[in-house]
Every structure is written in C-alpha cells, then in structure tokens.
Enzyme design. Structure first.
Site, PDB file in Angstrom:
ATOM      1  N   GLY A 137     -18.726 -18.741  63.212  1.00  0.00           N
ATOM      2  CA  GLY A 137     -19.637 -18.380  62.392  1.00  0.00           C
ATOM      3  C   GLY A 137     -20.270 -19.674  61.643  1.00  0.00           C
ATOM      4  N   GLY A 179     -20.895  -5.870  67.885  1.00  0.00           N
ATOM      5  CA  GLY A 179     -21.119  -6.813  69.061  1.00  0.00           C
ATOM      6  C   GLY A 179     -19.763  -6.967  69.973  1.00  0.00           C
ATOM      7  NE  ARG A 223     -30.953  -4.135  69.789  1.00  0.00           N
ATOM      8  CZ  ARG A 223     -31.079  -5.393  70.029  1.00  0.00           C
ATOM      9  NH1 ARG A 223     -31.533  -6.109  70.714  1.00  0.00           N
ATOM     10  NH2 ARG A 223     -29.935  -6.187  69.295  1.00  0.00           N
ATOM     11  NE  ARG A 230     -17.765 -16.299  58.038  1.00  0.00           N
ATOM     12  CZ  ARG A 230     -16.786 -16.471  59.064  1.00  0.00           C
ATOM     13  NH1 ARG A 230     -15.595 -15.552  59.353  1.00  0.00           N
ATOM     14  NH2 ARG A 230     -16.970 -17.307  60.177  1.00  0.00           N
ATOM     15  CG  ASP A 248      -8.405 -11.961  58.770  1.00  0.00           C
ATOM     16  OD1 ASP A 248      -7.244 -12.488  58.395  1.00  0.00           O
ATOM     17  OD2 ASP A 248      -8.911 -12.499  59.739  1.00  0.00           O
ATOM     18  CG  HIS A 289     -10.447 -16.361  57.780  1.00  0.00           C
ATOM     19  ND1 HIS A 289     -11.626 -16.555  56.963  1.00  0.00           N
ATOM     20  CD2 HIS A 289     -10.799 -15.934  58.735  1.00  0.00           C
ATOM     21  CE1 HIS A 289     -12.737 -16.416  57.872  1.00  0.00           C
ATOM     22  NE2 HIS A 289     -12.112 -16.129  59.094  1.00  0.00           N
ATOM     23  N   GLY A 301      -7.862 -14.241  61.595  1.00  0.00           N
ATOM     24  CA  GLY A 301      -8.492 -13.686  62.685  1.00  0.00           C
ATOM     25  C   GLY A 301      -8.119 -14.368  64.127  1.00  0.00           C
TER      26      GLY A 301
END
Lengths: 345, 345
Positions: B83, B165, B195, B261, B285, B310, B312
């Site tokens: 990030g 993603g 798309r 986030r 998280d 956090h 992760g």
C-alpha cells in the site's frame, strides 16, 4: 408401540425424521441436560427400544449403571457424536445393545476448524486478539518483524498427523493449497499399527496428494513435524501419548494442534513445552477436563496457546446432519435393520 | 558515493543485499521509529539517492514537507509495503522521484489470513476464545446447536469480493477446497470499472476455477454475498464504500471480512450493522484509526466481531521477501535501472 427416548431436542430437521418414524417419542422437554434420574427412569420403560443421547452430558454416560437400569428390550444407544468414549461399548454389546454414532458427516466441519487452528497458531492469532482487546495495539511497536508468525507456505514444510483417518485426509486436502508451490511439503503420520502393505498404502496416498506421504513411528513424527496435528481416537493406548518425552523430541519451531480429545495430550507437559520454548505454539479445540476449564487454567495464561471450546463440528449444517444420522440409527435399530453407522470394536 | 537511507533495520536478509550493493548506507540505529527530524535531515544529504521507508511510521509519511526537505538527487522512495496511501505519488513523480513498493510477495500471506478470518468469523471464534478466557466454558450449556456457526461448505454459497486482484484470486484458490463438493459456490466481485471484454474475462475466471465467476455492480454484490471479502485499494472512490446503505442491502446471515484498509468500511455503520443483526459477523485485520485502537473501541465490545492487528503480511518469510524487494527497488533506482516494482498512477 416401541418408543424412542431422546435426551435432548435434536433440532427440527431430525425431530421431523423421528416423528415420521411412527414410533412413540419420549423427548426431554427442557432445553437443558436432563437429570440422570430422568434418563434412567425412562430407560426402564419396557417399550423404550432405542435412546438418542449426547456425548457431553453427564446424565447420558453409558456405563454399567445405565445399562443395568435399562429394560431388556433396549436395542440401541445412538449417540449424537462420532466419539464414543462415554459409552461402554463392550458392556452394551454383551447385552445385545448396538451402539450407533455419527461418523463421516462431521469430517468437513472438523477439518475446517483444524486448518483454521493451524493458521491461527502459526500466526499467533490468539495472542494478537488478546493484545487488541486489552488496548495494547497503540503501544505495539511497528517494525518489520514485530508480531510475525510462521508461514504455512514455508519451503519443504513437514506436516505430521497422529492418526490418519478420514478427518486427517480431509485436512490434507485443505492444507495443501496453502503450502509452498515449488518446494512442496511432506506428510508424515503415525497410525496405531504398521500394515503389511504399508508401502503400497503410502504410495497410493502420495499419488492422490501429489506429495510424499509416509507412515512413521512416533519418535520420528515428533522429531520431524513442523505442524503436528492430533486426530486419533482416545483410548488407553493414546492417553497421554503426547507427553514430556514426545515434546522433548519436537522442533522448537513446531506447533501442535489438537482437535481430537483432550487427554491424548498431557496438559501439564504441554504447558511446560510452551513456556520453556520447547515448541512454538499450540492450538486446542479440546482440553482434558472440558468443559470444566476455569479462567485460571494454566494453559489459558500461556500467550502462545489458543483454546476454543470444542467447536469442531459446531456448524448448523453439520449438527443437523449429525442429528439426523443419530435419529436414523435409532429408527433402524427399532425396525430391526442394520444401523447406518454402528460402532464395531 | 551515493547513499541509501534506511529508516528501519530491514532484517539480516535484506540488509545483506543493501550492504553488498556497494552504496553507503545510513541506517536508523534504533529498533524504533526514528524522529521526523532524523528522516528529514538525512534526506537533505545531497548524496542520499534513495530511501527505504515504512508504511506505518508517522516519521516516514511522504508528503510535500518530506519532498521539500529532500535533496535534488533523490531518485526513489521505496516503501516496505504494497500500500502507498502514505505517499503522495504524484508529488514525488513531479520531482522525478520514483516510488517503489512490494506487491506480489505478500499475496500468499494475506490470502492465508483472509481465509483464516473467513473461517473464524463464520464459526464465531473470537467470541468463543473470549468465552474460554473469561472462564465461561463450564457454564456453556451443551446442546446440539449451542455455539454453532455457519459452514463454509454450505450448499450454493455465494462468495463476494470487493476488488478482484491478485490477492482475491489467491483467496479463491484456497477457499474453493473448503466449499460444497456437489452444490458448488459462486464467486461474484466488484471491480472499479466494467471492462469492454468483461464477459470474456469472467469466462476465463470461471474456467480457471471451475465455478461461476462474474463481475457485478456494488448493489448486487451487497445483496447476494454470503461471505463478503474486502480486498480493494483505499482511494477516494473506495473510502466508506461499505457504509450504512451497503449494509442495508446485505443478508442477515452474511459475514464481512476486511483485510484491505480500514477506511473502506465505515466503522460506525459496521457497528450498527453488527449490533442490530443486519449482518451476522465481521472479521477485521484492519480498522480505521489503527494502531490507535483503545480497549473501549466500540467494535471491540461487539461479540460477533473479531479484530486482529493488521497481521496480513506478518510472517517471517513474507516480511523478509518484502524487505528484500524494498532494498532491491532502492538499489535499482540508484543504479539508474527500472525498479522491480514501481507504483505507476
């Protein structure tokens, strides 16, 4: 009219199956465990031919006392559990009483919880939850390696199983997708005895999973496992199997996950192994003495140990399947049919 | 001699890479965040051409102040994170400063934690850990459905992703082995824009995973997901994206897992959704305001919400890979090479 005794309401799905059986039902009216007396008195009713009962209800322990209290027409004790350590199966069978249980239907649920506990233990999640809850997150120093755990994707991990039945195999199915893609893990396990065609069995497992799978003796299992998962039955030969000697052989970086029965792991020895750094962490769904585990239990005060209250099969879908199988075992017995799942020693 | 500024020791593996680069290093000697002044002063050294810095260290925020303090030879800001919301990328690029980050290497670790949180939230594990810790296990009434959660193996589950993603895709790889084998799950996701060849993209995903995968609009994602996983970037268009309106469309049996986030999910609205039963549970998280989360934070008092600090990417293997990539981005920049992973807006 034959009757089926039900010591605890089994949920709508299974109760409907019982109601549709045509047999009369005696159902504990309380949403609580019945008294031992209630169970014994109702079992003495000569029309009660089967009883659906619980694993973790003291009132439901199938011992000589209960079997002596039962009428001579009792054909089946059907437990709402896969484990039957609360049942004296030999004594039941000697009286012509079959024992039904609920294997198979809870394999997925227990395997899910097992994988969850492996990840939680490797990543020290119990400790982290407590850190957040107690308001210490703001003081957590940020640094590249603070609060780090081990990775399930670590190269060439060795995953060990004590017991390699259906649930262990369901765990392997799940765990392999988390593991290193190039330096693949290795699976080792200990089962009660080496079979004559053990090499062939292990070759089949290896082929099925695409990684090396091999039965080993206990010492090797202890010494080589990075992740050790306890998934064997509790019986006299497995009680305290994971003890001081066993921990003494384990890697300091290894974790232990017990999702079978508490007494297979010696609690005092586990406490020592965790506090002296003999092993890295533990994740427990079961614990000797449960549910009578008080807040001052030594293992609850150890940071690198996470304890959950026997949740293995605790999801609605699974419990409904267990309840239905429990009901159908009882009905089958009264009908004089083979049980769908009978405990055979 | 060009210099590389390192605001925090990156661990032996990455520091060795930096030492072998031949460039001079200025390394924060403390095992703590440096002062803002230390960072700004060192950045003004005309030989400092790159800086390795941290996401969650206030001293390291790359804003106009930091960029103004830096010398004109600075070529690269290399962050030890994927990030980059702490970096004004546009302002940096306008000064000819490239921004490096560490994507890819943490995908597996974050996907592991995501799956763990999905299982923990479905099975209400945060609540159960607290129950055990506080000594309430002995009072837990035993009954077939007490303490039950939802099953990840529930038939025809819909798994939704906000953002689809690399990490989301790694989560799908893992989650599918837990899901129902006959009534397969369905994957829906929302990405920032539809798309032109969206149908083709989704057909490819569906083929790859062997289940239906389809991009949907946000309303449909909210309404149909049984498990909703937040894994999109934080930017002005995603801030508070999951808010009162979004929760109002969700199923009461659904869970939310945020591993992206904090500010993507509105904390007050999440609190309302959890306490009023608008959704079934949440696993976080990340949380707005972290790490400054006190013990009296409303979300820590909600039973069906589990919060971890956090974690992760917090495993040793992954952090070492991130540190090494952070180091190599800085070295590449000083050498005048392309970064291994550059933030390009």
């Amino acid at each position: 009219m034959p009757k089926i005794l039900v010591t605890r309401h089994l949920g709508q799905q299974a109760m409907t199956v019982l109601e549709n059986s045509g047999f009369e039902l005696i159902v504990n009216p309380e949403d609580a465990a019945p008294s031992r007396e209630w169970v014994l008195t109702n079992l003495s009713d000569p029309e009660v031919q089967a009883v659906c009962l619980m694993h973790s209800q003291p009132s439901d322990k199938v011992d000589e006392q209960l079997l002596n209290a039962a009428n001579d027409n009792l054909r089946c004790v059907s437990t709402f559990s896969v484990g039957y350590d609360h049942i004296n199966v030999k004594a039941a069978n000697a009286r012509g009483v079959k024992v039904g249980h609920t294997p198979g239907v809870l394999d997925d649920a227990v395997a899910d919880v097992t994988v969850m506990l492996v990840l939680m233990t490797l990543r020290r999640v119990g400790e982290s939850i407590e850190l957040v809850r107690s308001g210490k997150w703001p003081q957590l120093p940020w640094a590249p390696f603070v609060n780090c755990g081990h990775s399930i994707g670590h190269p060439s991990l060795t995953i060990g199983f004590l017991g390699f039945g259906r649930i262990s195999q369901a765990v392997v199915d799940r765990l392999l997708v988390f593991t290193n893609k190039t330096q693949r893990p290795r699976i080792i396990y200990n089962s009660s005895r080496r079979r004559d065609n053990q090499d062939e069995i292990d070759a089949d497992f290896s082929k099925r999973y695409g990684v090396e799978v091999r039965r080993v003796e206990k010492d090797q299992l202890a010494a080589e496992s990075d992740v050790l998962i306890v998934l064997c039955d509790l019986n006299p030969s497995t009680k305290d199997l994971v003890d001081k000697t066993f921990f003494g052989k384990m890697k300091q970086s290894a974790i232990l996950v017990n999702v079978a029965r508490g007494p297979i792991v010696n609690s005092d020895d586990l406490h020592d192994a965790l506090t002296t750094g003999q092993i890295w962490g533990a994740g427990l769904d079961v614990l000797t003495g449960e549910p009578d585990i008080r807040a001052d239990h030594p293992l609850l005060r150890v940071k690198n140990c996470v304890v959950i209250p026997h949740l293995g099969s605790a999801d609605y879908d699974t419990r409904n399947k267990m309840a239905e199988l429990c009901a159908r075992n009882a009905i089958a017995a009264v009908n004089g049919d083979e049980l769908l799942a009978e405990v055979k020693l």
